[in-house]
Write a protein that holds these residues in place. Structure first.
Motif, PDB file in Angstrom:
ATOM      1  N   GLN A 101       3.520  -0.571   6.352  1.00 27.88           N
ATOM      2  CA  GLN A 101       3.523   0.754   5.718  1.00 27.88           C
ATOM      3  C   GLN A 101       4.742   1.563   6.147  1.00 27.88           C
ATOM      4  O   GLN A 101       5.429   2.164   5.311  1.00 27.88           O
ATOM      5  CB  GLN A 101       2.241   1.500   6.091  1.00 27.88           C
TER       6      GLN A 101
ATOM      7  N   GLN B 109       0.840  -1.206   0.000  1.00 30.17           N
ATOM      8  CA  GLN B 109       0.000   0.000   0.000  1.00 30.17           C
ATOM      9  C   GLN B 109       0.875   1.256   0.000  1.00 30.17           C
ATOM     10  O   GLN B 109       0.662   2.173  -0.804  1.00 30.17           O
ATOM     11  CB  GLN B 109      -0.906   0.005   1.228  1.00 30.17           C
ATOM     12  N   ALA B 110       1.819   1.283   0.921  1.00 36.92           N
ATOM     13  CA  ALA B 110       2.684   2.456   1.035  1.00 36.92           C
ATOM     14  C   ALA B 110       3.531   2.657  -0.218  1.00 36.92           C
ATOM     15  O   ALA B 110       3.688   3.782  -0.700  1.00 36.92           O
ATOM     16  CB  ALA B 110       3.576   2.319   2.261  1.00 36.92           C
TER      17      ALA B 110
ATOM     18  N   SER C 279      -4.679   4.198  -1.372  1.00 48.61           N
ATOM     19  CA  SER C 279      -4.574   2.739  -1.269  1.00 48.61           C
ATOM     20  C   SER C 279      -5.762   2.172  -0.517  1.00 48.61           C
ATOM     21  O   SER C 279      -6.563   2.902   0.076  1.00 48.61           O
ATOM     22  CB  SER C 279      -3.274   2.353  -0.554  1.00 48.61           C
TER      23      SER C 279
ATOM     24  N   LEU D 291      -2.090   9.244   6.585  1.00 43.25           N
ATOM     25  CA  LEU D 291      -2.177   7.823   6.913  1.00 43.25           C
ATOM     26  C   LEU D 291      -3.458   7.559   7.684  1.00 43.25           C
ATOM     27  O   LEU D 291      -3.643   8.088   8.784  1.00 43.25           O
ATOM     28  CB  LEU D 291      -0.968   7.378   7.753  1.00 43.25           C
TER      29      LEU D 291
ATOM     30  N   VAL E 196       1.658   4.346  -3.031  1.00 44.51           N
ATOM     31  CA  VAL E 196       1.498   5.788  -2.852  1.00 44.51           C
ATOM     32  C   VAL E 196       2.828   6.503  -3.074  1.00 44.51           C
ATOM     33  O   VAL E 196       2.876   7.569  -3.709  1.00 44.51           O
ATOM     34  CB  VAL E 196       0.912   6.096  -1.463  1.00 44.51           C
TER      35      VAL E 196
ATOM     36  N   VAL F 108      -2.406   6.975   2.363  1.00 49.26           N
ATOM     37  CA  VAL F 108      -2.115   5.573   2.640  1.00 49.26           C
ATOM     38  C   VAL F 108      -3.228   5.073   3.556  1.00 49.26           C
ATOM     39  O   VAL F 108      -3.199   5.279   4.761  1.00 49.26           O
ATOM     40  CB  VAL F 108      -0.733   5.391   3.300  1.00 49.26           C
TER      41      VAL F 108
END
Length: 353
Positions: free
Chosen positions: A175, A142-143, A249, A158, A146, A223
């Motif tokens: 993340q 996910q991180a 995400s 976040l 981004v 995120v």
């Protein structure tokens, strides 16, 4: 990854049901599936439905009772006690809280009933089995998505998961394994971060509204730890004319998330084969009922939060991005069809034409 060699895993009817029938298994036997909440549609529509369907196929003589605690830990404990009183021989539990749910596994063990932790770990010495994907890697993906779609000096928000969900912390750690070095160097800026109790999208929406206010809309990436948070963030940005300009995400690849991906408003979601997770849980459940070994299914052993060794079945995960990611999920997830995704605004996208 658990082998997907079973047939008939398509969802049939509602998950909140009791199924019974004649078969090789003892018709008096009953197992219980304890769901954490209904904020996220996956629990009832995908996980529970697939578990019930698979149990009906491989053990038609076993009743399956499904309970939903609606994010109330006390209610989940009461439901577990109710299931045991009704004669449940196996508990399959998706805990709201990995710590307080230990009492469920401990109480069941006192009655000789095994507890399977599904998706979320139960921190008890009496947890018999756990099935999940690599959530640390999911958070890292996910991180990374981004990061790949933002630039030097950009500000990120976040939106983390529920603080009582053991998975949420692991996702956040994944993340930060990507983000912390960039925050430290100034390559990215952590503009705002917050947890989302109960994974409640309404709370995530308030967090995103606060972030946009505090940062004067200076946000270049979100995120988000799941699709509910992502949808909330997108709704907040929609009001500011920012939706579709900021990478976001997610996790679970719900129908709504895939529609938002086709519209370019959510850009990534982590997908897991929930039907395979449910099938694995059903297979282990039946082995336990029959007193058969399941070592061939549990390919690994992990330690939970109290240091207990727990048999573990890992499943794969996939980082779905854009229309290509949507196509992958539709092809590989029996609970989602193209027609389901191609509704509303998404129907006008090139993918759906």
């Amino acid at each position: 990854m658990f082998p997907s060699n079973k047939k008939g895993l398509l969802i049939a009817g509602t998950a909140l049901a009791t199924l019974c029938g004649a078969g090789a298994a003892n018709s008096e036997e009953m197992v219980a599936l304890l769901l954490p909440e209904n904020v996220n549609p996956r629990w009832e529509q995908q996980d529970a439905a697939a578990f019930v369907s698979t149990m009906k196929e491989i053990a038609p003589g076993v009743k399956v009772e499904v309970f939903n605690a609606n994010n109330d830990t006390s209610a989940q404990q009461r439901q577990a006690e109710q299931a045991l009183t009704q004669g449940a021989k196996v508990l399959v539990v998706i805990p709201i809280d990995g710590e307080s749910s230990a009492i469920i596994a401990d109480t069941a063990a006192e009655e000789g009933v095994p507890t399977l932790a599904y998706d979320r770990m139960i921190n008890s010495a009496n947890t018999s089995f756990w099935i999940q994907a690599d959530m640390f890697a999911t958070g890292a993906a996910q991180a990374q998505h981004v990061v790949d779609n933002t630039g030097a000096g950009d500000t990120l928000v976040l939106l983390r998961g529920s603080p009582t969900d053991p998975n949420a912390g692991v996702i956040a750690d994944g993340q930060m394994s990507v983000l912390q070095p960039l925050f430290d160097s100034g390559e990215r800026v952590m503009g705002y971060a917050n947890w989302t109790p109960g994974w409640d999208p309404a709370i995530a929406r308030r967090s995103m509204d606060q972030a946009l206010t505090q940062l004067s809309n200076n946000v270049q990436g979100v995120v988000s730890s799941n699709d509910g948070n992502a949808g909330a963030a997108i709704a907040a940005m929609e009001e500011q004319g920012m939706a579709g300009t900021v990478p976001v995400s997610g996790l679970d690849c719900t129908v709504q998330a895939q529609q938002l991906m086709l519209l370019g408003k959510q850009t990534q979601c982590g997908w897991r084969p929930l039907h395979e997770m449910a099938a694995a849980a059903a297979e282990v459940t039946v082995r336990l009922l029959k007193g058969e070994d399941y070592a061939d299914l549990a390919t690994e052993t992990v330690q939970n939060g109290v240091g207990a060794d727990v048999a573990f079945v890992p499943v794969d995960s996939y980082s779905a991005v854009g229309a290509e990611g949507v196509a992958y999920v539709i092809e590989n997830d029996p609970s989602i069809t193209r027609d389901m995704v191609c509704q509303g605004e998404a129907a006008a996208t090139d993918f759906c034409k």
